[in-house]
Write an enzyme that holds these catalytic residues in place. Sequence first.
Site, PDB file in Angstrom:
ATOM      1  N   GLY A   1      10.196  66.112  69.697  1.00  0.00           N
ATOM      2  CA  GLY A   1      11.300  66.390  70.649  1.00  0.00           C
ATOM      3  C   GLY A   1      11.076  66.160  72.332  1.00  0.00           C
ATOM      4  O   GLY A   1       9.472  65.437  72.215  1.00  0.00           O
ATOM      5  N   SER A   2      11.209  67.624  72.874  1.00  0.00           N
ATOM      6  CA  SER A   2      11.146  66.756  74.316  1.00  0.00           C
ATOM      7  C   SER A   2       9.750  67.292  74.918  1.00  0.00           C
ATOM      8  O   SER A   2       9.465  68.549  74.047  1.00  0.00           O
ATOM      9  CB  SER A   2      12.037  67.582  74.887  1.00  0.00           C
TER      10      SER A   2
ATOM     11  N   GLU B   1       4.598  65.680  68.115  1.00  0.00           N
ATOM     12  CA  GLU B   1       5.420  64.035  68.514  1.00  0.00           C
ATOM     13  C   GLU B   1       6.243  64.438  69.566  1.00  0.00           C
ATOM     14  O   GLU B   1       8.153  64.214  69.654  1.00  0.00           O
ATOM     15  CB  GLU B   1       5.723  63.293  67.071  1.00  0.00           C
ATOM     16  N   LEU B   2       5.224  63.882  70.959  1.00  0.00           N
ATOM     17  CA  LEU B   2       6.294  64.008  72.453  1.00  0.00           C
ATOM     18  C   LEU B   2       7.050  62.718  72.543  1.00  0.00           C
ATOM     19  O   LEU B   2       7.151  61.468  72.107  1.00  0.00           O
ATOM     20  CB  LEU B   2       5.593  64.913  73.414  1.00  0.00           C
TER      21      LEU B   2
ATOM     22  N   CYS C   1      11.774  57.071  72.188  1.00  0.00           N
ATOM     23  CA  CYS C   1      10.413  57.299  72.878  1.00  0.00           C
ATOM     24  C   CYS C   1       9.477  56.590  72.665  1.00  0.00           C
ATOM     25  O   CYS C   1       8.378  56.496  73.407  1.00  0.00           O
ATOM     26  CB  CYS C   1       9.747  58.864  71.916  1.00  0.00           C
TER      27      CYS C   1
ATOM     28  N   GLU D   1      10.250  60.063  81.271  1.00  0.00           N
ATOM     29  CA  GLU D   1      10.973  59.415  80.186  1.00  0.00           C
ATOM     30  C   GLU D   1      12.518  58.919  80.224  1.00  0.00           C
ATOM     31  O   GLU D   1      13.023  60.886  81.181  1.00  0.00           O
ATOM     32  CB  GLU D   1      10.387  60.699  78.978  1.00  0.00           C
TER      33      GLU D   1
END
Length: 480
Positions: free
Chosen positions: A228-229, A248-249, A286, A380
């Site tokens: 996520g963020s 996992e960003l 992402c 992002e």
Amino acid sequence: MSKVEPFWVAGRPATGPTSVEVHHPWDGRLIATVAQPDPAQVDAGVAAAAVAADALSALPAHARAAALTHVSQRIAQRGEEIAALITAESGKPLTWARAEVARATSTFRWGAEEARRWSGQLQRLDTDPAGAGHVAVVRRFPRGPVLGITPFNFPLNLVAHKVAPALAVGTPIIIKPAPKTPLSSLLLGELLAETDLPEGSWSVLTVPNESMPDLVADPRLPVVSFTGSEAVGWAIRDAVPRKHVVLELGGNAAALVAADWSSAEDLRWAAQRIATFSNYQAGQSCIAVQRVYADRTVYDELLAEVAAAVERLHTGDPADEATEVGPLIDLAAAERVERWIGEAVDAGATVVVGGKRDGTTIAPTVLRDVPPDARVVREEVFGPVLVVEPVDGLDDGLARINDSAHGLQAGVFTRNVQVAFRAHRELEVGGVIVGDVPSYRADQMPYGGTKASGVGREGVRAAMEDLTAERVLVLTGVDL
């Protein structure tokens, strides 16, 4: 009153005192009402996971593999139903929802195959005189029950990437899905409930985000796997520094088009790939292409091809078979992307294509002449926005890619093997895709980032290793 969808506590459906509504991002209509657990039900799910840990770890490989195979097959059998559900809750175009279903099918299949291969290694220790007659058996064992926290953009396959590796190594998992897209994970619960896994092996708890810190802090869940963020991910790691945390960003994925990628056919193909994967999932990935750096010798032609390819993309109702770009997850997300585009334009950027918002939909957008400190470059975007800029040679191109706080994946369009290996060596990312966009991902390969893009790796085998720790058994007096 419409039916309230249950959550899953230790493999059993349950309802709670509160609920949350799920609305379609395209037109806002109500899709479902989902029950939320109370603290006692959350505690029951976590307690059951702790109790099940030993039994699940001891479960034979064939039994774990059989459960994962069953889920894989059932996802495939119910593929159209699940794809429609993904589209309804996330706004993802049906064509991409089907692709997600296919990937989830493969993810569970890979989990089943890896469960059968999960054997460890034999290491002889008589390489020195003191080790004569000694041999080591090195195996990996679960770190403990896992809390898997998943985002809205891949509501099925990113859940699969938490569940399949956990069950493959024999560790229980609690899934906390994104509140905006819980339905796919709840349907996955139906399929898991059809297996013979021990009670407590899994739960799907639809807790609101404000209740997440209590789950994260729970000592019975020593592993937290979050996708996520960036802000939330690093806050989780800071909150539980003694836990094993996998993050996992986000990213602002870049592609470099090198000088040797210069034929009209090559540039047209690269442009099509860039256009598609800067806008798939409405840019809410992402590793969606956000930044493109093209050698100045090919820049003008590439930009023209990219603009043409983006203009051809069909935007509309995600349930329409022809739609390639759907809405963002909600109005707030679309308004934020619109603001970021406006900021870039105010700072001197030129809109080549798109740039407009209609409700929750942002027209696929191509920008040029963007200041390097603009948010559409530095952060992002998580929307269908692409920045295309020229660079002066390979040194400049690689440096521009690395000039980022993020480092998830990068694409390098080149046919020169020396350029490929140099990019692999110098780019500060978790993966380099040669001859294609950074958005390529195979679900069995290691996947993750550097810098602000996270720690640890997903991909079934890599995640299995991340969820486990090595344990050595030394045998003595062995005649080798």
